[in-house]
Design a protein around this motif. Structure first.
Motif, short mmCIF file in Angstrom:
data_model
loop_
_atom_site.label_atom_id
_atom_site.label_comp_id
_atom_site.label_asym_id
_atom_site.label_seq_id
_atom_site.Cartn_x
_atom_site.Cartn_y
_atom_site.Cartn_z
N SER A 180 33.30 37.79 39.03
CA SER A 180 32.37 38.26 38.00
C SER A 180 31.92 37.16 37.05
CB SER A 180 33.00 39.41 37.21
OG SER A 180 34.22 39.00 36.62
N THR A 235 28.07 40.31 44.32
CA THR A 235 29.47 40.67 44.48
C THR A 235 29.64 41.95 45.29
OG1 THR A 235 29.48 41.83 42.34
CG2 THR A 235 30.17 39.52 42.36
N ARG A 243 34.61 43.90 39.23
CA ARG A 243 33.96 43.19 40.32
C ARG A 243 34.71 41.90 40.59
NH1 ARG A 243 29.58 40.80 39.52
NH2 ARG A 243 29.45 40.77 37.25
N GLU A 268 32.15 42.12 48.42
CA GLU A 268 33.22 43.12 48.47
C GLU A 268 33.15 43.93 49.76
OE1 GLU A 268 32.61 45.29 44.87
OE2 GLU A 268 33.13 43.57 43.61
#
Length: 460
Positions: A184, A192, A181, A196
């Protein structure tokens, strides 16, 4: 009194300015091996992306300003050796090659940090760059002009900000990280995953969970990044893997963590008499765990540097510890975090629980009412707050500062549920979202406490 300062970034500048004001009779000498001071490296991505047009705005002090305070600032001077027992140091003038010795009564170590550079095949190829200081920023901008495919290695704050800046410039951008991730260390998966998605929607290629094993090149210049899972063609590579303390000068002289971060007490004193340290060169007390931790943030640095000056002549004001509070803006999302993530809390061996709140931050009858995603992490047994994360397309990030104060003061999630926050439809709901996330975490059954004595109200 003779004060010597090694290094002049955030912590150094804060220590110098405050020491000059507090001790006007002192002789203060600063040794800095670079040709500039007080550069805000957090602004590199803003400079790269064109948000900041004049890079001089990223400097908040100068040798000339320090000279006005009576400070002798020696630029391009590198301290090559320190003897903390004899209170002596050796210095080299990088411009002339001259070497000389100096002494001190009080030594302030603000040597900062340096990017982690892995030992990989091809690491020395042209166009494999670091991102830390003003020189790096200028080189990145210059090289990016002719680069079409840019790869950033490391999905922390700097890496994520850089890929956004490069993409805004129309570049083909890849973000690589060995972790599954992004961000993180700061955020849990609920946050996250959304970030993303927004990066991918903007055309940024994510290569997560992939460890870099080397670089390929043509004619001495990088042409590709090789990972355990694939190869990514690249004209320019930026390393943003992390930072290490710049403390080799004091190896075997000062107590350090395993990574080289100097250990200091609450008054910024090191293990050697009359030697103080602050900023990225040292560890700091991390309130969520009560342990010393390495948290290289500008906010920590300026606080610690200021406290060094205040405590030079003797214990005066203790450092209250830190929560590692931070924030970032990624496209339209305003994001902030403080303390431990739920994942990090469990890695620390804590019995952590969490409450996740998703709702409109103010009444829906208002012209706009964006959603806020808020999570608090707390200890299941003590109910003590350990961390929090917030994300919204309206800027609510200052609320994380409130939660930082709550963690610093060891408040419980139950206390947060009933903190007195104002209500006004322009800004929130009758139950502020900070109350609401904590209300969700209240025990499902009401267990009567021991009845206290009646409290008498005072007449006014």
């Amino acid at each position: 009194m003779k004060i010597v300062v090694i290094g002049c970034t955030h912590a150094g500048t804060a220590a110098i300015v405050n020491a000059a004001q507090l001790y006007p009779e002192a002789r203060i000498t600063v040794y800095e091996r670079n040709d500039n001071i007080s550069f805000l490296s957090c602004g590199i991505a803003l400079y790269v992306g064109g948000v900041v047009q004049d890079p001089q705005g990223l400097f908040y002090s100068s040798p000339e300003k320090l000279a006005e305070l009576g400070v002798d600032t020696r630029m391009r001077h590198e301290v090559t050796h320190v003897d903390t027992r004899a209170k002596k140091l050796s210095v080299r003038n990088l411009a002339t090659g001259e070497e000389f010795e100096d002494t001190y009564d009080k030594l302030i170590v603000t040597t900062g940090s340096w990017p982690v550079v892995p030992r990989l095949d091809g690491i020395g190829l042209e166009n494999v760059l670091l991102s830390k200081n003003f020189g790096h920023a200028g080189t990145i901008i210059e090289k990016a002009e002719s680069a079409r495919r840019i790869t950033v290695i490391g999905a922390g704050y700097i890496g994520v900000e850089l890929v956004e800046a490069f993409r805004l410039k129309g570049k083909e951008v890849t973000l690589i990280d060995a972790e599954p991730r992004i961000l993180s260390k700061y955020l849990d998966g609920e946050f996250t995953s959304r970030i993303e998605q927004s990066l991918a929607a903007e055309g940024i290629r994510l290569a997560l969970g992939e460890k870099v094993v080397g670089f390929a090149g043509e004619h001495g210049r990088v042409s590709a990044v090789r990972t355990e899972h694939g190869t990514y063609e690249s004209d320019l590579v930026i390393l943003c893997i992390g930072f290490r303390p710049n403390t080799e000068l004091f190896r075997d002289q000062l107590e350090m963590l395993d990574n080289g971060a100097i250990v200091v007490d609450e008054y910024m004193r090191t293990s050697a008499p009359d030697v103080f340290a602050a900023g990225d060169s040292c560890a700091v007390s991390y309130n969520p765990t009560g342990k010393a931790a390495y948290i290289p943030l500008a906010t920590n640095a300026v606080r610690m540097g200021t406290l060094v000056a205040r405590n030079l002549m003797g214990p005066s004001i203790p450092h209250p510890g830190t929560q590692g509070t931070s924030g970032i803006k990624i496209y339209r999302d305003n994001i902030a975090a403080t303390g431990l993530t739920e994942e990090a809390a469990r890695e620390e061996g804590l019995d952590a629980a969490s409450s996740l709140y998703r709702d409109h931050y103010r009444p829906e009858f208002m012209p706009t009412s964006e959603e806020v995603l808020l999570k608090v992490v707390y200890d299941r047994g003590t109910r003590r707050l350990l961390g929090a994360q917030l994300m919204s397309q309206v800027d609510l990030t200052a609320s994380i500062n409130t939660l930082s104060v709550c963690i610093q003061n060891r408040m419980t999630v139950d206390q947060l549920a009933f903190v007195d926050f104002f209500f006004q439809p322009h800004y929130n709901k009758p139950w502020n979202y900070l109350n609401a996330v904590a209300l969700q975490a209240l025990p499902k059954e009401a267990v009567p406490a021991k009845e206290p004595a009646p409290r008498q109200l005072q007449e006014v």
